[in-house]
Enzyme design. Structure first.
Site, short mmCIF file in Angstrom:
data_model
loop_
_atom_site.label_atom_id
_atom_site.label_comp_id
_atom_site.label_asym_id
_atom_site.label_seq_id
_atom_site.Cartn_x
_atom_site.Cartn_y
_atom_site.Cartn_z
N ASP A 10 1.12 19.40 -6.13
CA ASP A 10 0.43 19.80 -4.91
C ASP A 10 -1.06 19.53 -4.98
O ASP A 10 -1.65 19.51 -6.06
CB ASP A 10 0.68 21.29 -4.67
CG ASP A 10 2.15 21.55 -4.49
OD1 ASP A 10 2.75 20.88 -3.65
OD2 ASP A 10 2.67 22.40 -5.21
N ASP A 70 1.69 31.58 -5.63
CA ASP A 70 2.62 30.92 -4.70
C ASP A 70 3.00 31.80 -3.50
O ASP A 70 3.49 31.30 -2.49
CB ASP A 70 3.88 30.47 -5.44
CG ASP A 70 3.58 29.40 -6.48
OD1 ASP A 70 2.49 28.80 -6.40
OD2 ASP A 70 4.42 29.18 -7.36
N ASN A 111 11.03 26.27 -9.69
CA ASN A 111 10.19 26.26 -10.88
C ASN A 111 10.93 26.67 -12.14
O ASN A 111 10.33 26.75 -13.21
CB ASN A 111 8.94 27.12 -10.66
CG ASN A 111 7.97 26.41 -9.71
OD1 ASN A 111 8.13 25.22 -9.43
ND2 ASN A 111 6.98 27.14 -9.22
N1 EPU Z 1 -4.65 25.51 -16.62
C1 EPU Z 1 -5.62 24.91 -17.37
N2 EPU Z 1 -5.23 24.14 -18.44
C2 EPU Z 1 -3.92 23.94 -18.76
C3 EPU Z 1 -2.93 24.57 -17.97
C4 EPU Z 1 -3.32 25.34 -16.89
O1 EPU Z 1 -6.81 25.06 -17.10
O2 EPU Z 1 -3.66 23.22 -19.74
C5 EPU Z 1 -5.03 26.32 -15.44
C6 EPU Z 1 -4.64 25.62 -14.12
O3 EPU Z 1 -5.60 24.68 -13.72
C7 EPU Z 1 -4.51 26.77 -13.16
C8 EPU Z 1 -3.95 27.88 -14.04
O4 EPU Z 1 -4.28 27.51 -15.39
O5 EPU Z 1 -5.76 27.18 -12.67
C9 EPU Z 1 -2.47 28.10 -13.86
O6 EPU Z 1 -1.76 27.02 -14.35
P1 EPU Z 1 -0.29 27.12 -14.94
O7 EPU Z 1 -0.24 26.21 -16.11
O8 EPU Z 1 0.11 28.54 -15.14
O9 EPU Z 1 0.56 26.53 -13.74
P2 EPU Z 1 1.55 25.31 -13.72
O10 EPU Z 1 2.50 25.41 -14.84
O11 EPU Z 1 0.80 24.05 -13.53
C10 EPU Z 1 3.33 26.58 -12.30
C11 EPU Z 1 4.07 26.33 -11.01
C12 EPU Z 1 3.13 26.53 -9.84
C13 EPU Z 1 2.55 27.93 -9.89
C14 EPU Z 1 1.87 28.16 -11.26
C15 EPU Z 1 1.34 29.57 -11.44
C16 EPU Z 1 5.67 24.67 -11.61
C17 EPU Z 1 6.15 23.28 -11.49
N3 EPU Z 1 4.55 24.97 -10.99
O12 EPU Z 1 2.31 25.58 -12.37
O13 EPU Z 1 3.96 26.42 -8.68
O14 EPU Z 1 1.62 28.08 -8.86
O15 EPU Z 1 2.81 27.90 -12.33
O16 EPU Z 1 2.36 30.51 -11.30
O17 EPU Z 1 6.31 25.50 -12.25
C18 EPU Z 1 4.60 25.78 -6.52
O18 EPU Z 1 5.77 25.98 -6.86
O19 EPU Z 1 4.29 25.60 -5.32
C19 EPU Z 1 3.56 25.77 -7.55
C20 EPU Z 1 2.38 25.24 -7.37
#
Ligand code: EPU
Length: 441
Positions: free
Chosen positions: A129, A323, A36
């Site tokens: 995912d 995670d 990530n």
């Molecule tokens: N959210 C919103 N609107 C947005 C953005 C996020 O409602 O515009 C919500 C999401 O739906 C979720 C929460 O906020 O409920 C967290 O989302 P976030 O944006 O923080 O996560 P992400 O950037 O989509 C990354 C990691 C995930 C990890 C999360 C939280 C990557 C590629 N993915 O996702 O990693 O779970 O941060 O730490 O960096 C994994 O590696 O297995 C994985 C899923």
């Protein structure tokens, strides 16, 4: 399959993993760079005119997907022995191929860099995912506040701008991806951007440091308020940067000790990046200490006897990351006592619980809570990995199970884990990878 030379990611078509409980684990495992982070650093390389060298890169499928994406845009990408060099001087396309974008969530990180540098991007809605809705409304609102025009279709979005400007942006929730997209957009914008409520995950910090290495001006790194002074369109320069070690992979090896017993030196694990998780592990009865042999450092983890049940809830950093949760629930499945695990980020992230139950775990879910009643042993059987972290949890569950556990869906594990099987075998785990259809790249 990626066309990248020098990469050593095996094909996972038809692969399965067989694992069973055995003797306590013993030895040393090194932790590769974080998925990530590395994917975001690769996307951010589009902001520079020079060459960006990223070291400590994990050999995982998602890295080859991001490399293919960047190449399709016109960037030069070279991968060799854990080092990635990207030169983005010749980018000629701002429409990343949908079939690649849809394969992983991190493709959304192309949005900020392409828009701010080239004034236009058309992106298929990213995949990743399968644990419920993952909207990008915060990414879009932040870019619009900086002057972008964004059109959202059913399967793609298009954003244009005649030059982004700085803005004051306040997030209600510290989204990792939205923070990253706004920071990468802001570094080339005109004027100052302030992000309040920014995500503080170690991987976000790593991205900010990478950008600073390229010449960006960012203050408040690691805190909830980031201030970015843009270059008014001037591209950034070159950088050489070592990816932050993967705290979730480190946690996977800790979980392996929790269910198998023994003692592991986990090289490069950063205790400061996993403080809350390590605290919970200590409450469960794991012995965890910082460790160094003079040349490398990390942590040492040891366990004698059964771990104790402890309640856990997931939160944005510095809380316990979502995670870690599949690993935590697996550990608690064989702990002494009962515990409640509360998911505060992805309400749908409980799908692997059916698989754990099949292995004999006693888990009941209600809303975003899981009640885990520890049992002395799991029983091996065929299970499926539905996503990366759930896949790792199946491997750990297999280590706690009598008889053989056969795991399919290995392609999910390969998206984020660099030789999980080899690393566990090297410390005495009874684990084998079978049925490979392809060869190493
Ligand atoms: N959210 C919103 N609107 C947005 C953005 C996020 O409602 O515009 C919500 C999401 O739906 C979720 C929460 O906020 O409920 C967290 O989302 P976030 O944006 O923080 O996560 P992400 O950037 O989509 C990354 C990691 C995930 C990890 C999360 C939280 C990557 C590629 N993915 O996702 O990693 O779970 O941060 O730490 O960096 C994994 O590696 O297995 C994985 C899923």
């Amino acid at each position: 399959m990626s066309s990248i030379a020098g990469s050593s990611v095996a094909s996972s078509d038809g692969a399965r993993i067989e694992v069973s409980s055995g003797s306590p684990l013993s030895g040393r495992i090194d932790v590769p760079g974080a998925k990530n982070s590395v994917l975001k650093l690769m996307a951010a390389s589009l902001l520079g005119d020079g060459s960006c060298t990223i070291t400590n890169a994990p050999a995982i499928i998602d890295v080859t997907i991001m490399a293919d994406l960047l190449q399709a845009l016109g960037a030069e990408v070279h991968i060799e022995s854990g080092s990635i060099t990207i030169t983005a001087a010749q980018v000629h396309c701002v429409e990343p191929p949908a079939d690649l974008v849809e394969r992983m969530r991190a493709s959304v990180n192309l949005l900020g860099p392409l828009l701010t540098r080239y004034g236009r991007v058309r992106l298929a809605l990213p995949g990743g995912d399968d644990f419920g809705a993952r909207p990008i409304d915060m990414h879009i609102a932040g870019l619009e506040a900086m002057g972008a025009r964004v059109t959202l279709g059913e399967r793609h979005l298009e954003a244009t701008s005649a030059g982004l400007h700085g803005a004051d942006i306040a997030f209600d929730f510290p989204s990792v991806g939205a923070t990253e997209n706004i920071v990468t957009a802001a570094v080339l914008a005109t004027g100052m951007t302030v992000i309040d409520g920014a995500a503080r995950e170690p991987e976000v910090v790593d991205l900010c440091r990478f950008l600073v290495g390229m010449g960006a001006e960012i203050e408040g790194i690691g805190g909830p308020r980031l201030t970015v002074r843009g270059t008014s369109g001037r591209p950034l320069g070159s950088v050489e940067h070592r990816v932050v070690p993967d705290r979730i992979q480190a946690a996977t090896y800790i979980a392996a000790v929790a269910v198998s017993g023994g003692r592991l030196e986990i090289v490069d694990a950063r205790p400061d990046d996993m403080e809350m998780f390590l605290r919970r592990c200590a409450e469960m009865g794991l012995e965890i200490e910082e460790w160094s042999d003079g040349r490398s450092d990390g942590i040492v983890v040891a366990r004698e006897g059964r771990i104790r049940a402890v309640d856990v809830q997931t939160l944005p950093y510095p809380g316990i990351a979502t995670d870690y949760k599949p690993l935590v629930i697996t550990m608690l499945s064989v702990a002494n006592g009962s515990a409640v695990v509360t998911e505060n980020l992805y309400p749908g992230r409980f799908r692997y619980i059916d698989e754990l139950t099949r292995l004999g775990a006693d888990i009941r879910t209600e809303g975003h809570h899981a009640l885990v009643r520890g049992v002395p042993n799991l029983r091996g059987c065929p299970v499926r990995a539905h996503d990366i972290r759930a896949g790792a949890a199946m491997v750990v569950a297999g280590l706690a199970a009598q008889g053989t556990t056969t795991i399919t869906g290995v392609e999910h594990i390969d998206r984020g884990y660099d030789d999980l099987v080899g690393r566990l075998r090297s410390v005495g785990a009874h684990i084998t990878r079978l049925g490979e259809a392809g060869s190493a790249l």
